[in-house]
Design a protein around this motif. Sequence first.
Motif, PDB file in Angstrom:
ATOM      1  N   ASP A  62      91.401  16.913  44.852  1.00 12.84           N
ATOM      2  CA  ASP A  62      90.015  17.306  44.133  1.00 12.84           C
ATOM      3  C   ASP A  62      88.993  16.018  43.991  1.00 12.84           C
ATOM      4  N   ARG A 104      96.645  16.748  40.995  1.00 16.50           N
ATOM      5  CA  ARG A 104      95.231  18.057  41.327  1.00 16.50           C
ATOM      6  C   ARG A 104      94.324  17.384  41.196  1.00 16.50           C
ATOM      7  N   GLU A 118     100.443  17.872  42.243  1.00 16.92           N
ATOM      8  CA  GLU A 118     100.857  17.822  40.556  1.00 16.92           C
ATOM      9  C   GLU A 118      99.931  18.191  39.290  1.00 16.92           C
ATOM     10  N   ASP A 119     100.602  19.759  38.979  1.00 17.04           N
ATOM     11  CA  ASP A 119      98.861  20.102  37.754  1.00 17.04           C
ATOM     12  C   ASP A 119      99.828  19.164  36.503  1.00 17.04           C
TER      13      ASP A 119
END
Length: 146
Positions: A12, A8, A145-146
């Motif tokens: 971003d 992620r 995916e974090d």
Amino acid sequence: MSTLRLARAVYDSIRTHGEETYPHECCGALLGQSTPDGWWVTRAIRAGNTRTDSAHNRYNIAPLELLQIEREARRQGLDVAGFYHSHPDHPAQWSTTDFAEAHWLGCSYVITEVARGEAAMTNSFLLTGRIEEEKQFVQESILLED
Ligand SMILES: [Zn+2]
């Protein structure tokens, strides 16, 4: 269908990069690991847009910069998984120029639309084919995916 697994934070940073360079295009490289389903991208490296003729609809990564990107990937035990760039006020679909200038078979090409300065749609296209003459862009899904 291929899936691009994207951290992620990388997702971003790609979108933020596009907002920062608006109304010009941004570009960069994606580093990651190959999986049976597609690339797993854990790092993005920003590149300077060397196209000064029409930076709003063209992008390019200088050969020397590309060399440094490859070296950085190797240093981290990663591969060059693909590239990203933004489309200021244009849909997140590849252009004929994007296709003509894409030569990394097996790599993912991520495009983010930046509409009036704000990141909008982000799509990824896998460059398939065994040789340049057979290459094709095939849209793939993006899994964050974090
Ligand atoms: Zn483009």
